[in-house]
Design a protein around this motif. Structure first.
Motif, mmCIF file in Angstrom:
data_model
loop_
_atom_site.group_PDB
_atom_site.id
_atom_site.type_symbol
_atom_site.label_atom_id
_atom_site.label_comp_id
_atom_site.label_asym_id
_atom_site.label_seq_id
_atom_site.Cartn_x
_atom_site.Cartn_y
_atom_site.Cartn_z
ATOM 1 N N ASP A 33 7.850 -3.382 9.503
ATOM 2 C CA ASP A 33 7.594 -1.973 9.189
ATOM 3 C C ASP A 33 8.927 -1.283 8.923
ATOM 4 N N GLY A 34 9.471 -1.481 7.737
ATOM 5 C CA GLY A 34 10.744 -0.874 7.394
ATOM 6 C C GLY A 34 10.551 0.417 6.639
ATOM 7 N N ALA A 35 11.207 1.468 7.060
ATOM 8 C CA ALA A 35 11.099 2.762 6.381
ATOM 9 C C ALA A 35 11.543 2.622 4.935
ATOM 10 N N GLY A 36 10.758 3.166 4.018
ATOM 11 C CA GLY A 36 11.088 3.102 2.605
ATOM 12 C C GLY A 36 10.550 1.880 1.895
ATOM 13 N N ASN A 37 9.939 0.955 2.634
ATOM 14 C CA ASN A 37 9.343 -0.225 2.017
ATOM 15 C C ASN A 37 7.935 0.082 1.526
ATOM 16 N N PHE A 38 7.393 -0.810 0.711
ATOM 17 C CA PHE A 38 6.021 -0.649 0.264
ATOM 18 C C PHE A 38 5.090 -1.428 1.175
ATOM 19 N N MET A 39 4.057 -0.750 1.679
ATOM 20 C CA MET A 39 3.007 -1.380 2.481
ATOM 21 C C MET A 39 1.687 -0.788 2.026
ATOM 22 N N GLY A 40 0.840 -1.583 1.398
ATOM 23 C CA GLY A 40 -0.401 -1.032 0.885
ATOM 24 C C GLY A 40 -1.456 -2.094 0.654
ATOM 25 N N SER A 41 -2.698 -1.629 0.491
ATOM 26 C CA SER A 41 -3.837 -2.525 0.299
ATOM 27 C C SER A 41 -4.793 -1.938 -0.726
ATOM 28 N N THR A 42 -5.516 -2.832 -1.388
ATOM 29 C CA THR A 42 -6.545 -2.444 -2.344
ATOM 30 C C THR A 42 -7.689 -3.430 -2.241
ATOM 31 N N VAL A 43 -8.761 -3.164 -2.985
ATOM 32 C CA VAL A 43 -9.954 -4.012 -2.940
ATOM 33 C C VAL A 43 -10.290 -4.485 -4.342
ATOM 34 N N VAL A 44 -10.651 -5.761 -4.456
ATOM 35 C CA VAL A 44 -11.166 -6.326 -5.704
ATOM 36 C C VAL A 44 -12.623 -6.701 -5.462
ATOM 37 N N GLU A 45 -13.521 -6.159 -6.282
ATOM 38 C CA GLU A 45 -14.930 -6.490 -6.171
ATOM 39 C C GLU A 45 -15.168 -7.925 -6.605
ATOM 40 N N ARG A 46 -16.162 -8.551 -5.995
ATOM 41 C CA ARG A 46 -16.578 -9.890 -6.417
ATOM 42 C C ARG A 46 -17.745 -9.726 -7.380
ATOM 43 N N ARG A 47 -17.542 -10.104 -8.637
ATOM 44 C CA ARG A 47 -18.541 -9.939 -9.678
ATOM 45 C C ARG A 47 -19.001 -11.296 -10.193
ATOM 46 N N ALA A 48 -20.225 -11.340 -10.694
ATOM 47 C CA ALA A 48 -20.750 -12.575 -11.272
ATOM 48 C C ALA A 48 -19.841 -13.025 -12.409
ATOM 49 N N GLY A 49 -19.514 -14.302 -12.407
ATOM 50 C CA GLY A 49 -18.663 -14.850 -13.450
ATOM 51 C C GLY A 49 -17.180 -14.795 -13.151
ATOM 52 N N ASP A 50 -16.787 -14.136 -12.057
ATOM 53 C CA ASP A 50 -15.370 -14.098 -11.693
ATOM 54 C C ASP A 50 -14.877 -15.495 -11.313
ATOM 55 N N PRO A 51 -13.591 -15.777 -11.524
ATOM 56 C CA PRO A 51 -13.017 -16.999 -10.953
ATOM 57 C C PRO A 51 -13.120 -16.962 -9.420
ATOM 58 N N PRO A 52 -12.890 -18.094 -8.753
ATOM 59 C CA PRO A 52 -12.965 -18.116 -7.287
ATOM 60 C C PRO A 52 -12.083 -17.033 -6.661
ATOM 61 N N PRO A 53 -12.594 -16.327 -5.636
ATOM 62 C CA PRO A 53 -11.823 -15.212 -5.070
ATOM 63 C C PRO A 53 -10.493 -15.607 -4.473
ATOM 64 N N GLY A 54 -10.383 -16.848 -4.003
ATOM 65 C CA GLY A 54 -9.111 -17.277 -3.424
ATOM 66 C C GLY A 54 -7.974 -17.280 -4.418
ATOM 67 N N THR A 55 -8.295 -17.385 -5.708
ATOM 68 C CA THR A 55 -7.240 -17.399 -6.720
ATOM 69 C C THR A 55 -6.637 -16.017 -6.948
ATOM 70 N N LEU A 56 -7.211 -14.993 -6.305
ATOM 71 C CA LEU A 56 -6.565 -13.678 -6.340
ATOM 72 C C LEU A 56 -5.192 -13.721 -5.673
ATOM 73 N N ALA A 57 -4.953 -14.732 -4.841
ATOM 74 C CA ALA A 57 -3.615 -14.887 -4.257
ATOM 75 C C ALA A 57 -2.584 -15.099 -5.360
ATOM 76 N N LEU A 58 -2.929 -15.909 -6.361
ATOM 77 C CA LEU A 58 -2.019 -16.138 -7.483
ATOM 78 C C LEU A 58 -1.864 -14.865 -8.311
ATOM 79 N N VAL A 59 -2.971 -14.142 -8.502
ATOM 80 C CA VAL A 59 -2.954 -12.880 -9.248
ATOM 81 C C VAL A 59 -2.003 -11.888 -8.588
#
Length: 239
Positions: free
Chosen positions: A51-77
């Motif tokens: 937890d360093g002051a001035g660093n970036f710390m954040g989160s977002t959500v990706v929906e799982r949709r029909a036809g999407d690649p496997p969700p684990g590959t979001l790590a590469l994304v």
């Protein structure tokens, strides 16, 4: 649409988004929860995130949709999104490099960390980037962008990262894994890089990097010449 919500202090932006989803609150794609300070940020294996002051710390959500690649590959994304965002901020001859699946390194030192967690019908993607300061860790070298000049403004960086992440998710959905894997390999540790694979406390598996499999798994070439696909686990650069 991209929106940035900033909290002065929270335990964990990943945990906050998970709680909202569990309570039935809609968390739209493109919405980022960003903390000035995190008191319970987490990395892999429950490690505390710096937890360093001035660093970036954040989160977002990706929906799982029909036809999407496997969700684990979001790590590469996510790794590519961070790398593309920080690359213009790093002067030559230095260059960022990806370590499977998503750590961004500079000269072997860790610049960022990413944690994916399933929640409802989506995947929470938590990202931490050392902008102003890096932790002093006993088991790995770390680095911050401030090493190369004035630390980037956190909010400007956040907006750039959010835009890049949205673009990478759109490419992932539209074109699938093949171009993603090709781009990752161009930005990743080169073939033949010695690696150790295994969780802390385990005897590591030793080998060299042999590229990514079509599903995004790490291919580890062992001493006997065989190749093993690694789908999960702690990957470290060998000395």
């Amino acid at each position: 649409m991209t929106t940035l919500e900033v909290l002065p202090e929270t335990g964990s932006t990943n945990a906050d988004l998970a709680a909202r989803i569990a309570a039935g609150t809609l968390v739209a794609e493109g919405h980022w929860l960003i903390a000035d300070r995190q008191t319970a940020g987490r990395g892999r294996q429950g490690r505390q995130w710096f937890d360093g002051a001035g660093n970036f710390m954040g989160s977002t959500v990706v929906e799982r949709r029909a036809g999407d690649p496997p969700p684990g590959t979001l790590a590469l994304v996510a790794g590519l999104a961070v790398l593309e965002t920080v690359s213009p901020l790093i002067p030559p001859p230095h260059r960022p490099e990806l370590k499977w699946p998503n750590d961004v390194l500079i000269g072997g030192a860790k610049l960022s960390g990413i944690l994916l967690e399933a929640a409802g019908n989506g995947v929470i993607v938590g990202i931490g980037v050392n902008l102003a300061a890096a932790p002093d860790l006993p088991d790995r070298a770390t680095i911050a962008l401030a090493r190369f000049g004035p630390a980037p403004d956190r909010d400007v960086f956040a907006a750039a990262l959010a835009r890049q992440f949205d673009a990478e998710v759109e490419r992932w959905r539209t074109f699938g894994l093949e171009p993603l894997i090709r781009r990752w390999q161009l930005a990743g540790h080169p073939p033949g890089t010695p690696l150790l694979v295994g969780e802390p406390g385990e005897e590591p598996l030793r080998g060299t990097f042999a590229g990514l499999a079509p599903d995004g798994a790490l291919q580890l070439r062992l001493a006997d010449g065989t190749t093993r696909a690694i789908h999960a686990g702690e990957v470290r650069l060998a000395d």
